[in-house]
Design a protein around this motif. Structure first.
Motif, PDB file in Angstrom:
ATOM      1  N   SER A  71     -18.965 -24.286  12.045  1.00  7.92           N
ATOM      2  CA  SER A  71     -18.644 -23.983  13.480  1.00  7.92           C
ATOM      3  C   SER A  71     -19.733 -25.284  13.902  1.00  7.92           C
ATOM      4  O   SER A  71     -20.980 -24.307  14.527  1.00  7.92           O
ATOM      5  N   PRO A  72     -19.249 -26.392  14.863  1.00  3.92           N
ATOM      6  CA  PRO A  72     -20.507 -26.950  15.634  1.00  3.92           C
ATOM      7  C   PRO A  72     -20.710 -26.098  17.163  1.00  3.92           C
ATOM      8  O   PRO A  72     -22.570 -26.642  17.306  1.00  3.92           O
ATOM      9  N   PHE A 115     -19.135 -17.739   8.540  1.00  4.08           N
ATOM     10  CA  PHE A 115     -18.547 -17.127   9.926  1.00  4.08           C
ATOM     11  C   PHE A 115     -18.111 -18.526  11.036  1.00  4.08           C
ATOM     12  O   PHE A 115     -18.391 -19.531  10.986  1.00  4.08           O
ATOM     13  N   LYS A 116     -17.191 -18.107  12.187  1.00  4.65           N
ATOM     14  CA  LYS A 116     -17.349 -18.694  13.303  1.00  4.65           C
ATOM     15  C   LYS A 116     -18.378 -18.132  13.887  1.00  4.65           C
ATOM     16  O   LYS A 116     -18.379 -19.438  15.419  1.00  4.65           O
ATOM     17  N   ILE A 410     -15.690  -9.089  13.970  1.00  2.00           N
ATOM     18  CA  ILE A 410     -16.257 -10.152  15.629  1.00  2.00           C
ATOM     19  C   ILE A 410     -15.605 -11.569  15.167  1.00  2.00           C
ATOM     20  O   ILE A 410     -15.369 -12.608  15.862  1.00  2.00           O
ATOM     21  N   ASN A 411     -15.513 -12.118  13.659  1.00  5.06           N
ATOM     22  CA  ASN A 411     -14.850 -12.668  13.248  1.00  5.06           C
ATOM     23  C   ASN A 411     -13.338 -13.133  13.429  1.00  5.06           C
ATOM     24  O   ASN A 411     -12.691 -14.215  14.090  1.00  5.06           O
ATOM     25  N   GLN A 412     -12.945 -11.920  13.260  1.00  4.61           N
ATOM     26  CA  GLN A 412     -11.340 -11.976  13.901  1.00  4.61           C
ATOM     27  C   GLN A 412     -11.184 -12.467  14.954  1.00  4.61           C
ATOM     28  O   GLN A 412     -10.366 -13.194  15.839  1.00  4.61           O
ATOM     29  N   GLU A 413     -11.755 -12.107  16.681  1.00  2.78           N
ATOM     30  CA  GLU A 413     -11.905 -11.596  17.486  1.00  2.78           C
ATOM     31  C   GLU A 413     -11.977 -13.428  18.442  1.00  2.78           C
ATOM     32  O   GLU A 413     -12.373 -13.644  19.027  1.00  2.78           O
ATOM     33  N   GLN A 414     -12.684 -14.141  17.151  1.00  2.00           N
ATOM     34  CA  GLN A 414     -13.560 -15.241  17.690  1.00  2.00           C
ATOM     35  C   GLN A 414     -12.270 -16.613  17.552  1.00  2.00           C
ATOM     36  O   GLN A 414     -10.787 -16.309  16.831  1.00  2.00           O
ATOM     37  N   GLN A 415     -12.115 -17.568  18.701  1.00  2.00           N
ATOM     38  CA  GLN A 415     -10.956 -18.630  18.283  1.00  2.00           C
ATOM     39  C   GLN A 415     -11.179 -19.606  17.723  1.00  2.00           C
ATOM     40  O   GLN A 415     -12.253 -19.437  17.579  1.00  2.00           O
TER      41      GLN A 415
END
Length: 415
Positions: A71-72, A115-116, A410-415
């Motif tokens: 993701s940029p 990851f995000k 933490i990846n799951q918590e990112q929108q």
């Protein structure tokens, strides 16, 4: 994670060879802006690039490796610890917190996992303060709290920190601007993996533990002045013996710390003049270091210590100079990040144990920039700052599993 742990173990062995001392006999000695520091960074850059990371060295000689997100506009999660050692120290203190997340990122890269969020790993140039009279040089620079006056401090050879960094190929003048290296809102937090350096986890039979606070530290330099004289002709009742005064201070300081479980302290360095076998000591210098995770307890103890020193030395007709040389407030770890780390430990089927750190860490500086959390790994016999410092290889698998779970959470918590 068995293969990842084996790779990590090999890297730790190779890193230990970047030392001025023969690490197998004398332990690891690796200081900031030295040939050994350079040799380690060359190794780390090679391993980071093989793990799909970009690298750069900043003006404070910190090495930063970046594993970018797909993701940029992703935020960044920082892992890291210090590359430097105390003289003749262990081969896991600090460096483990660099190489363990690096081994995990290498695993992610091999699996094609993104990851995000971005993952960065920082090899801080200095935390121990073993070459220059200041600690946390690397992390203070990253956090934007570096004191420019520290550039003029000198090592034992009279080389300034400014010159050492310049010789290392850095641009130390940039540190005078003191901007943080990151915007606070661009970060998810800072995680440090570190050996416990104590016996708590081993006694509990646990491979890892969660740190809830990092101790506050203060150091003092005490110079006691008496009167030299012939050891055989001056009556005991008429003497002004600086070393006897120092012994009194050491005893009362030790008792002060013994009486309060929230305190630990040490008289780590003593010099004596003229240091003759038959001469009454005229001048004795000693250092006093006091630590506590509760700043109020530490400050209360300092006041009491100063009062006791004045009473005791005045009674012995000794003059003295007492000067504080260093102070670092205690830091609490982020409750939110600690909760996430706790969940990651639970998912690894490991009982959760919280404990505070009695040693200082880079989180003491990094908390000025972002939220911090720490994971301790069991230390054999609680031994550290020693050539025989050791860990259990199986514990590396446990820690890798925890960090892997942490990244997933933490990846799951990112929108």
């Amino acid at each position: 994670m068995q293969q990842v742990a084996q790779q990590l173990w090999q890297w730790l062995e190779e890193a230990a060879q970047c030392s001025t001392t023969q690490w197998q006999q004398q332990g690891v000695t690796r200081l900031i802006a030295t040939a050994e520091h350079r040799a380690l960074l060359n190794q780390l850059k090679k391993w980071m690039k093989a793990a799909g990371m970009t690298t750069l060295i900043d003006p404070a000689a910190n090495l930063i490796g970046r594993y970018p997100s797909a993701s940029p506009h992703a935020k960044t999660l920082i892992f890291g610890s210090h590359q430097d050692s105390v003289p003749c120290g262990g081969k896991y203190d600090g460096i483990l917190g660099i190489l363990l997340p690096l081994a995990l990122v290498n695993y992610f890269h091999q699996q094609g996992k993104k990851f995000k969020f971005n993952i960065e790993i920082i090899a801080f140039s200095d935390e121990e303060g073993a070459r220059f009279p200041s600690a946390l040089i690397g992390s203070k620079a990253i956090a934007g709290i570096f004191d420019g006056h520290e550039l003029e401090t000198t090592d034992a050879q009279g080389i300034t920190l400014h010159q050492a960094l310049k010789n290392f190929g850095c641009a130390p003048a940039a540190l005078l601007q003191k901007p943080p290296s990151y915007a606070r809102d661009s970060l998810l937090g800072f995680f440090e993996v570190h050996i416990e350096q104590g016996p708590v986890l081993e006694q509990a039979g646990l491979p890892v533990g969660v740190v809830n606070a990092i101790t506050g530290i203060e150091r003092h330099q005490l110079t006691i002045t008496g009167k030299a004289g012939h050891a055989g002709t001056v009556p005991m009742s008429l003497r002004q013996d600086a070393l006897v005064g120092a012994a009194t201070v050491i005893k009362l300081f030790n008792q002060l710390c013994q009486d309060n479980p929230a305190l630990v302290g040490v008289v780590g360095k003593i010099t004596n003049y003229p240091n003759g076998v038959n001469v009454i000591p005229e001048t004795t210098e000693l250092t006093l270091e006091l630590r506590s995770p509760q700043d109020a307890k530490r400050l209360e103890a300092r006041a009491k210590l100063y009062q006791q020193i004045d009473q005791e030395l005045t009674a012995q007709k000794l003059s003295y100079q007492l000067q504080q040389s260093y102070e670092q407030a205690a830091v609490e770890c982020s409750k939110q990040l600690t909760q996430t780390l706790t969940r990651a430990i639970e998912q690894a089927d490991i009982p959760v144990r919280e404990l505070f750190s009695g040693a200082g860490h880079d989180g003491l500086a990094m908390h000025h920039l972002t939220d911090i959390a720490m994971l301790f790994i069991r230390t054999v016999d609680g031994l550290s700052h020693h050539r025989d410092e050791a860990i259990v290889q199986q514990d590396l698998i446990s820690a890798l599993n925890v960090l892997n779970n942490l990244c997933k959470l933490i990846n799951q918590e990112q929108q």
